[in-house]
Design an enzyme around this catalytic site. Structure first.
Site, PDB file in Angstrom:
ATOM      1  CG  HIS A   1      -2.071  -1.025   0.896  1.00  0.00           C
ATOM      2  ND1 HIS A   1      -1.985  -2.328   1.287  1.00  0.00           N
ATOM      3  CD2 HIS A   1      -3.204  -0.905   0.183  1.00  0.00           C
ATOM      4  CE1 HIS A   1      -3.059  -2.973   0.856  1.00  0.00           C
ATOM      5  NE2 HIS A   1      -3.812  -2.138   0.185  1.00  0.00           N
TER       6      HIS A   1
ATOM      7  NE  ARG B   1      -6.351   0.157  -1.993  1.00  0.00           N
ATOM      8  CZ  ARG B   1      -5.817   0.439  -3.183  1.00  0.00           C
ATOM      9  NH1 ARG B   1      -5.740   1.672  -3.620  1.00  0.00           N
ATOM     10  NH2 ARG B   1      -5.351  -0.537  -3.940  1.00  0.00           N
TER      11      ARG B   1
ATOM     12  NE  ARG C   1     -11.055  -2.159  -0.388  1.00  0.00           N
ATOM     13  CZ  ARG C   1      -9.799  -2.412  -0.708  1.00  0.00           C
ATOM     14  NH1 ARG C   1      -9.526  -3.200  -1.736  1.00  0.00           N
ATOM     15  NH2 ARG C   1      -8.811  -1.861  -0.038  1.00  0.00           N
TER      16      ARG C   1
ATOM     17  CD  GLU D   1      -9.473  -7.815  -2.861  1.00  0.00           C
ATOM     18  OE1 GLU D   1      -8.533  -7.047  -2.658  1.00  0.00           O
ATOM     19  OE2 GLU D   1     -10.446  -7.921  -2.090  1.00  0.00           O
TER      20      GLU D   1
ATOM     21  CG  ASN E   1      -2.799  -4.378  -6.246  1.00  0.00           C
ATOM     22  OD1 ASN E   1      -2.314  -4.318  -7.366  1.00  0.00           O
ATOM     23  ND2 ASN E   1      -3.365  -3.354  -5.649  1.00  0.00           N
ATOM     24  CG  ASP E   2      -5.046  -8.626  -2.005  1.00  0.00           C
ATOM     25  OD1 ASP E   2      -4.009  -9.024  -1.431  1.00  0.00           O
ATOM     26  OD2 ASP E   2      -5.696  -7.651  -1.630  1.00  0.00           O
TER      27      ASP E   2
ATOM     28  NE  ARG F   1      -0.891  -5.947  -1.541  1.00  0.00           N
ATOM     29  CZ  ARG F   1      -2.087  -5.403  -1.734  1.00  0.00           C
ATOM     30  NH1 ARG F   1      -3.172  -6.155  -1.663  1.00  0.00           N
ATOM     31  NH2 ARG F   1      -2.223  -4.145  -2.009  1.00  0.00           N
TER      32      ARG F   1
ATOM     33  CB  CYS G   1     -10.049  -1.245  -8.521  1.00  0.00           C
ATOM     34  SG  CYS G   1     -10.379  -2.538  -7.321  1.00  0.00           S
TER      35      CYS G   1
HETATM   36  C1  PEP Z   1      -6.188  -5.249  -4.964  1.00  0.00           C
HETATM   37  O1  PEP Z   1      -5.978  -6.188  -4.185  1.00  0.00           O
HETATM   38  O2  PEP Z   1      -5.819  -5.223  -6.148  1.00  0.00           O
HETATM   39  C2  PEP Z   1      -6.922  -4.075  -4.470  1.00  0.00           C
HETATM   40  C3  PEP Z   1      -7.314  -3.120  -5.277  1.00  0.00           C
HETATM   41  O3  PEP Z   1      -7.102  -4.008  -3.120  1.00  0.00           O
HETATM   42  P1  PEP Z   1      -5.931  -3.556  -2.118  1.00  0.00           P
HETATM   43  O4  PEP Z   1      -4.725  -3.195  -2.940  1.00  0.00           O
HETATM   44  O5  PEP Z   1      -6.461  -2.426  -1.329  1.00  0.00           O
HETATM   45  O6  PEP Z   1      -5.726  -4.775  -1.291  1.00  0.00           O
HETATM   46 MG    MG Z   2      -6.889  -6.176  -2.265  1.00  0.00          MG
END
Ligand code: PEP
Ligand code: MG
Length: 854
Positions: free
Chosen positions: A479, A586, A622, A716, A739-740, A750, A787
């Protein structure tokens, strides 16, 4: 398995030179089971012993009493060290101490009972040696407790003359102990704090003394700072020697640990070199340029040229506010203890996120706290009448400058480690000092260097003063990295410890696209980087000109472009970049940015302001996604060994109605006020969760009489992508968190710096999960957005559109380039390209397809 070969333990050297006990501690000056009536009587009794031994003039007893009136000589843990006034040093005739063991104790001051009174006569600095041993003893509570009741004067004598671990490298003679082996240092970056901590740790497990000698310099192996002061570099030959009953075993262990670390250090150095040599897509320095480079991982694109500011390492003025010694001792003790705990948490967390080797940074820092010399020096300064924060800071600075002065890059780096841990303790001693925080920035815009930054630290950065950031740890999909992209700050993560060794103020070029940092670049490199940045800027301007236009492909297919923003005050900037909606808000940042849980009213106001800023455009909010790398201390959630696989996202929401319900109420109240919003649930892993969340949401909606709003879910985890067709009838939309999905699909943390290059969201397996989601959603006529970070990559965005994704939400600064790219392409061609990508073997094969796009 072959048993480990015994270490080559050499026969005793020709002239071992064990340390002679200092003559200042003598058996005849130790009185067991003394019973003075009170403190004054204790001081007099000890003074008489010193007088009888010819060490002080009788009048010095009065001087000792006078000292008590102006300073507290209670050292802590039942030990008092009466001594005379500085101006009466002339009455001291020799160096020595008289020791009274007072089993029943005598009240020294209110609440302080002395059981071991060590009266000091010192003509010079000789008492420092005693203090060193005493302060070391203070840390060994069991041994100290035994001394308070022992009937063997020898126990006390040994405790105060035992040099194992008490002497620093500088003061120790160069002789080896009877058993020894030689070893050539093969750590590419020499002996730095992490291995030194392991050596000292291992050595401390053995009762007998252990030394490390390099040339004429000898260090106590149980003490990290003297070890570091040896300044060992790769290729240096050292002798490790030991004495005592367990000497052979100690040497065997030492050798095993030293060689095990070799392998780790060599791997780390190789990885760093590989990363430095890997081809990059960012700026490349002029071909003949020999500027040094620190290679990390790209986290946020862009070039920044400026001077570095090391977070928590800038100069610091610590006021000298003396406090009674007992209070100071308690403060120091608590600060050290709390810092140890903090480092333990950090080490555990880092081990989990990054691996054991990275966690070693914090274990090594904790090792520095165990250093007897550091604590001793602090105590000495406190006994001299200085404040505890000042004394600690001074002790750390003296030790660190001694290391830095040796003109050895390895040691200079260790000085940085010492200062870093020193600051942790300092802030515990006096939180008002706010030593070197992110709010302590220089006036000139700077490139911020830090071991790591929490998401909330990053979120709070003043982008007027920070033009780039580079962290030693962290991963590109963390993040922190995402926030850096949101803020438009060039950023590099996982740059390793050498980043932290940079002198504050060093001029650097930071290339956030390649994940490189060039310290002290040549003029030619600066000129070339400046030109490159100008060209990028020109390209951005060209893209920006079209940012207000829709993302419509040449053959007329339109994709909705949203922004990932969390705060109402970021909305205008996102719209200005060409955002048509907010595709991901977020909400956990509402919780991360403050030290308490925002209540329903606060949240309601926030969502309402967010919607107002969007002026009728879509807002996808979210629900709270806590867990994984987003930990909120004030929620007091239980520790999890593996939070990424634990109670995260929807799982937490369902277990914590106190978090879910106020949030839903706040959202529906905003909707009732006219906010055009959608609610999205994070980390959905089962249909049961969706049904339950819908049920709760619907209950709250009807209770409030609010309108229906679209309810969507994040995709995710692979299970949700695979079952998208099952979920589709129960949700209004899907938004893929790549990302997840990459993390869980490829089983790569990650935040893992070593694996970050492999955690590519364009891996064909991840693309297949996306394709499955699109197929499943279509069966019920639901739309799918993305996203996650890959939506903001122009080529990634193009592939996603080819896969059938209808909405892309990204950090605002990525919008112009993505829109510009999509507007140059044909949807039909993208569908063909996506089909090829799905059939590809590797992420590299997928990326190679980029060349095929016109
Ligand atoms: C993701 O996992 O791609 C996502 C947008 O959520 P976050 O990055 O907040 O976990
Ligand atoms: Mg995520």
């Amino acid at each position: 398995m072959t048993p480990a070969a015994p270490p080559p333990v050499s026969p005793p050297p020709v002239s071992p030179s064990p340390i002679a006990p200092p003559a200042i501690v003598r058996r005849d000056l130790i009185r067991l089971n003394a019973s003075p009536a009170d403190k004054a009587a204790a001081i007099r009794e000890a003074a008489q012993m010193l007088v009888a031994a010819g060490l002080i003039a009788p009048a010095y007893a009065g001087s000792m009493e006078r000292r008590e009136a102006v300073a507290n000589t209670f050292l802590g843990a039942g030990v008092a060290i009466p001594h005379g006034m500085v101006e009466d040093r002339g009455m001291v005739r020799g160096n020595g101490v008289a020791i009274l063991q007072i089993r029943d104790g005598v009240t020294w001051n209110d609440g302080q009972t002395a059981r071991l009174v060590v009266a000091i006569a010192a003509t010079s600095d000789a008492h420092i040696g005693i203090l060193r041993r005493l302060t070391r003893l203070l840390q060994d509570e069991d041994r100290l407790a035994r001394l308070m009741v022992t009937d063997q004067p020898g126990d006390i004598l040994r405790a105060l003359t035992d040099d194992a671990g008490a002497a620093g490298g500088s003061g120790m003679p160069a002789g080896d102990l009877p058993r020894s082996f030689t070893w050539t240092v093969d750590y590419p970056t020499g002996l730095h704090a992490r291995p030194a901590a392991s050596w000292a740790d291992t050595a401390r497990r053995f009762a007998g003394p252990i030394r490390v000698r390099h040339g004429t310099e000898t260090a106590d192996a149980k003490n990290m700072i003297p070890l570091l002061q040896l300044g060992l570099r790769a290729g240096d030959e050292i002798t490790v020697s030991a004495d005592g009953a367990d000497a052979d075993r100690a040497l065997e262990r030492m050798r095993a640990v030293m060689t095990r670390i070799s392998a780790e250090e060599q791997t780390a150095a190789r990885r760093a070199a590989e990363r430095a040599a890997a081809p990059t897509t960012g700026w490349t320095p002029p071909a003949d340029d020999r500027s040094p480079v620190i290679a990390g991982l790209a986290a946020s694109p862009g070039l920044a040229i400026g001077r570095v500011h090391l977070l928590a390492t800038g100069p610091l003025t610590v006021p000298d506010r003396p406090v009674p010694l007992i209070e100071g001792g308690d403060i120091l003790h608590d600060a050290l203890q709390l810092t140890r705990e903090q480092l333990k948490v950090l080490a555990d967390d880092t081990a989990r996120r990054l691996g054991a080797a990275e966690a070693g940074i914090f274990q090594a820092q904790a090792g520095l706290l165990d250093d007897a010399d550091l604590v001793t020096l602090t105590c000495q300064l406190m006994v001299e009448g200085h404040g505890v924060a000042w004394s600690w800071h001074e002790a750390v600075e003296r030790q660190a400058s001694a290391l830095a002065r040796l003109d050895n890059p390895v040691l200079a780096a260790r000085a940085a480690d010492l200062r870093d841990v020193g600051r942790r303790v300092l802030l515990r001693i006096d939180p008002s000092l706010k030593a070197g925080g992110a709010d302590d920035l220089p006036d000139e815009p700077c490139i911020l260097i830090a071991p790591d930054l929490s998401p909330s630290d990053t979120a709070g950065l003043d982008t007027g003063r920070v033009i780039g950031l580079a962290t030693a740890q962290g991963g590109p999909t963390s993040h922190t990295a995402i926030l850096a992209r949101t803020l438009g700050l060039p950023a590099m993560v996982a740059g390793g410890g050498s980043l932290l060794d940079l002198e504050p103020g060093t001029r650097v070029i930071l290339d956030g696209q390649a994940g490189r940092l060039y310290p002290d670049p040549s003029d030619a490199a600066i000129a070339s980087a400046t030109a490159w940045a100008a060209e990028q800027q020109a390209q951005r301007l060209r893209d920006a000109e079209q940012r207000g236009l829709p993302a419509r492909t040449r053959d007329g297919h339109t994709v909705e472009i949203g922004a990932n923003v969390n705060r109402p005050d970021q909305v205008a900037m996102a719209l200005d970049q060409g955002a048509e909606a907010v595709g991901l808000m977020r909400t956990e940042f509402l919780f991360l940015e403050r030290s308490r849980t925002p209540d329903e009213d606060e949240q309601y106001a926030y969502y309402r302001d967010m919607a107002a800023a969007l002026d009728g455009r879509t807002l996808i909010v979210r629900a709270l996604d806590i867990g994984g790398d987003k930990q909120v201390a004030h929620l007091g959630l239980p520790h999890e060994d593996n939070p990424f696989l634990g109670v995260r996202g929807a799982r937490l929401l369902l277990r914590r109605p106190d978090l879910l319900e106020p949030q839903l109420r706040a959202l529906y109240r905003a909707a009732a006020d006219g906010a055009r919003l959608s609610i999205m649930f994070p980390m959905i892993t089962s249909l049961g969760e969706v049904l339950e969340l819908r049920r709760i949401a619907e209950g709250i909606r009807t209770e409030l009489g609010a309108p229906e709003v679209p309810l969507g879910i994040m995709v995710e985890v692979p299970s949700t992508a695979i079952q998208a067709d099952i979920f589709a009838p129960h949700v209004d939309f899907f938004s893929i968190g790549t990302n997840d999905l990459t993390q869980y699909g490829l089983a790569i943390d990650r935040q893992h710096p070593d694996l970050a290059a492999e955690a590519d969201s364009l891996h064909p397996a991840v693309l297949r999960l996306i394709a499955m989601t699109v197929d499943g959603a279509r069966k019920s006529g639901r739309w799918v957005g993305v996203c996650g970070g890959i939506a903001g990559d122009p080529f990634g965005a193009a592939l996603l559109v080819g896969l059938g994704v209808e909405e892309l939400s990204m950090t605002p600064r990525d919008i112009p380039a993505v829109k510009a790219r999509l507007r140059q392409l044909d949807h039909v061609a993208l569908q063909r390209l996506a089909a090829e990508a799905l059939a590809a073997g590797t992420a590299a094969d997928v990326r190679a397809l980029e060349g095929r796009l016109s």
